[in-house]
Design a protein around this motif. Structure first.
Motif, PDB file in Angstrom:
ATOM      1  N   ALA A  78       0.871  -1.173   0.000  1.00 13.46           N
ATOM      2  CA  ALA A  78       0.000   0.000   0.000  1.00 13.46           C
ATOM      3  C   ALA A  78       0.910   1.226   0.000  1.00 13.46           C
ATOM      4  O   ALA A  78       1.724   1.398   0.914  1.00 13.46           O
ATOM      5  CB  ALA A  78      -0.909   0.011   1.227  1.00 13.46           C
ATOM      6  N   GLN A  99      -2.618  -1.075  -3.645  1.00 15.03           N
ATOM      7  CA  GLN A  99      -3.496   0.088  -3.722  1.00 15.03           C
ATOM      8  C   GLN A  99      -2.712   1.358  -3.429  1.00 15.03           C
ATOM      9  O   GLN A  99      -1.789   1.366  -2.620  1.00 15.03           O
ATOM     10  CB  GLN A  99      -4.646  -0.046  -2.713  1.00 15.03           C
ATOM     11  CG  GLN A  99      -5.744   0.979  -2.897  1.00 15.03           C
ATOM     12  CD  GLN A  99      -6.969   0.644  -2.058  1.00 15.03           C
ATOM     13  OE1 GLN A  99      -7.224  -0.509  -1.740  1.00 15.03           O
ATOM     14  NE2 GLN A  99      -7.735   1.661  -1.701  1.00 15.03           N
ATOM     15  N   ARG A 100      -3.083   2.431  -4.125  1.00 16.82           N
ATOM     16  CA  ARG A 100      -2.577   3.766  -3.828  1.00 16.82           C
ATOM     17  C   ARG A 100      -3.598   4.455  -2.927  1.00 16.82           C
ATOM     18  O   ARG A 100      -4.794   4.452  -3.211  1.00 16.82           O
ATOM     19  CB  ARG A 100      -2.402   4.572  -5.114  1.00 16.82           C
ATOM     20  CG  ARG A 100      -1.293   4.061  -6.028  1.00 16.82           C
ATOM     21  CD  ARG A 100       0.057   4.531  -5.568  1.00 16.82           C
ATOM     22  NE  ARG A 100       1.121   4.192  -6.519  1.00 16.82           N
ATOM     23  CZ  ARG A 100       2.389   4.584  -6.373  1.00 16.82           C
ATOM     24  NH1 ARG A 100       2.738   5.315  -5.320  1.00 16.82           N
ATOM     25  NH2 ARG A 100       3.295   4.238  -7.249  1.00 16.82           N
ATOM     26  N   VAL A 101      -3.125   5.045  -1.832  1.00 16.44           N
ATOM     27  CA  VAL A 101      -4.046   5.609  -0.839  1.00 16.44           C
ATOM     28  C   VAL A 101      -3.776   7.096  -0.652  1.00 16.44           C
ATOM     29  O   VAL A 101      -2.672   7.589  -0.889  1.00 16.44           O
ATOM     30  CB  VAL A 101      -3.910   4.877   0.510  1.00 16.44           C
ATOM     31  CG1 VAL A 101      -4.269   3.408   0.352  1.00 16.44           C
ATOM     32  CG2 VAL A 101      -2.490   5.015   1.068  1.00 16.44           C
ATOM     33  N   MET A 130      -3.792   3.583   4.669  1.00 13.45           N
ATOM     34  CA  MET A 130      -2.674   2.660   4.486  1.00 13.45           C
ATOM     35  C   MET A 130      -2.599   1.688   5.663  1.00 13.45           C
ATOM     36  O   MET A 130      -2.482   0.462   5.480  1.00 13.45           O
ATOM     37  CB  MET A 130      -1.348   3.424   4.356  1.00 13.45           C
ATOM     38  CG  MET A 130      -0.133   2.522   4.172  1.00 13.45           C
ATOM     39  SD  MET A 130       1.455   3.428   4.219  1.00 13.45           S
ATOM     40  CE  MET A 130       1.366   4.369   2.702  1.00 13.45           C
ATOM     41  N   LEU A 190      -5.348  -0.972   5.676  1.00 16.58           N
ATOM     42  CA  LEU A 190      -5.061  -2.094   4.787  1.00 16.58           C
ATOM     43  C   LEU A 190      -4.028  -3.031   5.407  1.00 16.58           C
ATOM     44  O   LEU A 190      -4.132  -4.257   5.296  1.00 16.58           O
ATOM     45  CB  LEU A 190      -4.554  -1.572   3.441  1.00 16.58           C
ATOM     46  CG  LEU A 190      -5.572  -0.799   2.592  1.00 16.58           C
ATOM     47  CD1 LEU A 190      -4.886  -0.169   1.376  1.00 16.58           C
ATOM     48  CD2 LEU A 190      -6.692  -1.715   2.135  1.00 16.58           C
ATOM     49  N   ALA A 235      -2.037  -5.815   2.812  1.00 17.88           N
ATOM     50  CA  ALA A 235      -0.821  -5.260   2.202  1.00 17.88           C
ATOM     51  C   ALA A 235       0.184  -4.922   3.286  1.00 17.88           C
ATOM     52  O   ALA A 235      -0.157  -4.835   4.474  1.00 17.88           O
ATOM     53  CB  ALA A 235      -1.160  -4.003   1.398  1.00 17.88           C
ATOM     54  N   GLY A 259       2.877  -1.779   4.248  1.00 19.36           N
ATOM     55  CA  GLY A 259       2.935  -0.349   3.972  1.00 19.36           C
ATOM     56  C   GLY A 259       4.352   0.174   4.087  1.00 19.36           C
ATOM     57  O   GLY A 259       5.148  -0.337   4.879  1.00 19.36           O
TER      58      GLY A 259
END
Length: 304
Positions: free
Chosen positions: A192, A221-223, A229, A232, A238, A240
């Motif tokens: 993430a 994913q882009r947050v 972040m 997730l 994910a 981070g």
């Protein structure tokens, strides 16, 4: 030109739909249309192209939209300035924040400012980097913080503080077997990462770090925020990549910070301001930023 004209224009430009704009303004659609027509007649230009299916800004409308938000921001700041003076403050420092400034550093800095300059009110504005730079040029903000090292012409950018890049790991994840996690192990799992459209400076620094590697990362994913972040990460979806302080300040359960193996990679937060002689109030603030950074360096050395 009246403020009500501009307020109606702004809402219609945001919605690009007269019925929804009228609902937001709590008026009927007919008076809203008349207000926009009055504004167009005064400016001598058509601002919207309306069809049965869509509403679009004209070129003149797009040009006006670049200026109207700044007008309302300036009015809000004037109102805040009056309230500040009424409440006994002798000055106000407008601080723009982008890229999710390291929370512990910022709170320490503001507490010191309150202690040493109690007559100065601190106003914080969370904005994307592009709006921060524009606001600094247009005197909407006195100073800003971002993780972008380039502010363009007319903006001075100086390092404010550093934070070690670490990996945020869900509890009971396999990489927790490592006290310091090799990067090749991190890249085996989805990541993430910050969205460049929102966390531009932070995303640039992380991407520059990852570009040094031969292996392409798997981005889950882009947050837009560090909170998402860590959500997730906590959910096990994910890993981070973020600064140590951001991970430490996470309220999500089961998020563990682990150092990366090898030489520490430092993320830098920068102070941005106009390339002009600072006021006495701003100069004192800049001195405090330098003090916070040097104090952190001493604490880090003591911890080592």
């Amino acid at each position: 030109m009246e403020l009500r004209h501009l307020r109606c224009f702004l809402i219609v430009a945001e919605e690009l739909h007269f019925a929804r704009a009228a609902e937001r303004l709590h008026i009927d659609q007919s008076p809203l249309s008349r207000t926009i027509k009055e504004l167009e007649e005064e400016l001598g230009a058509r601002l919207f192209i309306r069809t049965t299916r869509s509403t679009q800004l004209t070129r003149a409308g797009r040009q006006l939209l670049e200026h109207v938000p700044r007008i309302f921001t300036a009015l809000d700041q004037a109102r805040d300035g009056v309230k500040s003076a009424t409440n006994g403050f002798l000055g106000q420092l407008r601080i723009a924040l982008s890229d999710g400034v390291t929370p512990t550093r910022l709170s320490t800095l503001l507490a010191r400012c309150r202690e040493e300059d109690p007559e100065v009110e601190m106003r914080l504005f969370e904005v994307p980097l592009g709006l921060q730079i524009k606001g600094l040029h247009e005197d909407l903000y006195d100073v800003g913080f971002s993780m972008a090292e380039d502010g363009g012409d007319g903006i001075l950018v100086t390092p404010a503080w550093e934070d070690e890049l670490m990996v945020a790991v869900p509890a009971r994840h396999p990489v927790l077997a490592f006290k310091q996690v090799p990067l090749k192990e991190v890249l085996r799992y989805p990541l993430a990462l910050g969205d460049p459209a929102v966390c531009e400076g932070h995303a640039r620094q992380i991407d520059r770090f990852l570009r040094k590697l031969d292996q392409e990362p798997l981005i889950a994913q882009r947050v837009a925020t560090f909170d998402v972040m860590m959500t997730l990460v906590s959910a096990g979806l994910a890993l981070g990549l973020a600064g140590e302080a951001h991970i430490a300040s996470s309220r999500e359960p089961g998020v563990v910070a682990r150092r990366l193996a090898g030489k520490p990679y430092m993320l830098t937060t920068y102070l941005l301001r106009r390339d002009a002689e600072p006021s006495e109030m701003l100069a004192r603030f800049i001195e405090r930023v330098a003090f916070i950074d040097s104090a952190d360096g001493i604490d880090a050395a003591d911890d080592a």
